[in-house]
Design an enzyme around this catalytic site. Structure first.
Site, mmCIF file in Angstrom:
data_model
loop_
_atom_site.group_PDB
_atom_site.id
_atom_site.type_symbol
_atom_site.label_atom_id
_atom_site.label_comp_id
_atom_site.label_asym_id
_atom_site.label_seq_id
_atom_site.Cartn_x
_atom_site.Cartn_y
_atom_site.Cartn_z
ATOM 1 C CD GLU A 10 -2.794 -6.767 6.510
ATOM 2 O OE1 GLU A 10 -1.802 -6.553 7.216
ATOM 3 O OE2 GLU A 10 -3.763 -5.976 6.444
ATOM 4 C CG HIS A 41 -4.514 2.681 0.111
ATOM 5 N ND1 HIS A 41 -4.540 1.821 1.183
ATOM 6 C CD2 HIS A 41 -3.852 3.783 0.546
ATOM 7 C CE1 HIS A 41 -3.939 2.372 2.226
ATOM 8 N NE2 HIS A 41 -3.505 3.576 1.860
ATOM 9 C CG ASN A 79 -2.179 -0.833 1.002
ATOM 10 O OD1 ASN A 79 -2.611 -1.034 -0.131
ATOM 11 N ND2 ASN A 79 -2.747 -1.336 2.084
#
Length: 358
Positions: free
Chosen positions: A273, A243, A238
């Site tokens: 995640e 993102h 990220n």
């Protein structure tokens, strides 16, 4: 077929979808106005060409004009209440004038039964009750003051026509009302089903969410193992690539997990995640083979950046009545996998876990 064509015609005329909250009420008023106009038109023809009665024909013509006004308020002003009040006013007024003017000749008194049904259906029980009580008061007064002057009523052809018209008018209104109510309930059921699906589905990955997975684990004895899976160094993905790329990675991994597990279990997004796999398999070798297959396939995936994406896993046997303990043990096994260099899996088989495998 006729009902579908009618609904489509009303949708087109009102320029309103049948899924709209106001469609049922609007369509009900439309049907009531249409039936009323057809009946008034018939009586205008009858009182002009068959049994000359200009006064009644004029009253009924006024009713048709008011029906057209109701159509106007319904379509152009979207004022269902005004159109409904006009409809009930027309029905009540013409019925009362016909009863009073005919002194119950040709079974005219039967027309008083139309108002309470239509008024409550269209205007609701409060305002509908008001119209019904006014209608009853006028009819009662007329009956009590004029009944002694009434002549016996012969049951002739026009009496039968009046009876048939009232019967089928009430039948049509009741049928349309009930079918509309059932359609509304069906749409409500479909809407609730959609809301339930949304509440138990992860928006990004389209996998079941944590709520759905916990419901499964609490209510099913089919789940024999659970595995916590975490994307390695996902924060750096990220931070480095943005993102949008991170979301793409999660979607690809989610699809790979679902395809690999197939009918052997359920995959859910646990949060961030992290994913959770509920295995229906009980054989420890089969579990290890699945975890290795998952890690190999994910590590082989090519993304639009240089580094490979890997996952770490922690798995443990599961028991429905001790699922919190299983979560903790799977999480501890995942931590050990992370500490061992990542891109690997660890199993936690305790006394409780071995009992679950029996």
């Amino acid at each position: 077929m006729i009902k579908k064509l009618l609904n489509r015609g009303i949708e087109t005329w009102l320029n309103q979808s049948h899924s709209d909250e106001e469609f049922r009420e609007n369509s009900f008023v439309f049907v009531a106005l249409t039936i009323l106009m057809l009946i008034l038109s018939f009586f205008i023809y009858y009182n002009v060409f068959i049994d000359s009665y200009p006064v009644l024909a004029t009253i009924q013509g006024t009713g048709v004009a008011l029906c057209l006004a109701g159509y106007y308020f319904l379509k152009n002003r979207r004022s269902t209440r005004t159109a409904g009040i006009l409809t009930v006013t027309i029905i009540t007024t013409i019925s009362l004038l016909f009863i009073i003017g005919s002194q119950n000749r040709e079974l005219a008194l039967a027309f008083c039964f139309i108002t309470p049904v239509v008024a409550i259906f269209i205007l609701g029980y409060k305002l509908g009750s008001f119209f019904s009580l006014i209608n009853f008061a006028v009819v009662a007064y007329f009956c009590l003051t004029e009944m002694q002057n009434w002549q016996p009523v012969p049951f002739d052809s026009i009496s039968f026509i009046h009876l048939a018209i009232i019967y089928f008018f009430l039948f049509s209104i009741a049928y349309f009302y009930d079918s509309g109510r059932r359609r509304t309930m069906r749409l409500l059921k479909e809407s609730n089903l959609q809301l339930k699906t949304l509440s138990t589905t992860d928006v990004l990955t389209r996998l079941p969410n944590r709520l759905k997975m916990e419901e499964l684990l609490l209510n099913s004895d089919e789940v024999k193992w659970i595995a916590m899976l975490d994307v390695d160094d996902f924060k750096s993905v990220n931070d480095t690539y943005g993102h949008d790329i991170g979301d793409h990675v999660l979607k690809v991994i989610a699809k790979q997990l679902a395809n690999t597990i197939g009918d052997d279990g359920v995959v859910a997004r646990w949060g961030g995640e992290e994913f959770l796999i509920a295995f229906y398999l009980s054989d420890i070798n089969a579990i290890e083979n699945k975890l290795m297959e998952l890690q190999d396939k994910i590590a082989a995936k090519k993304f639009n950046f240089e580094r490979n994406v890997t996952v770490s896993c922690g798995a443990t046997p599961h028991q429905r009545h001790m699922h919190r303990t299983a979560f903790r043990r799977a999480d501890e096994a995942l931590y050990r996998a992370k500490a061992s260099g990542k891109n690997c899996y660890k199993l936690d088989i305790t006394a409780i876990g071995m009992e679950a495998l029996q």
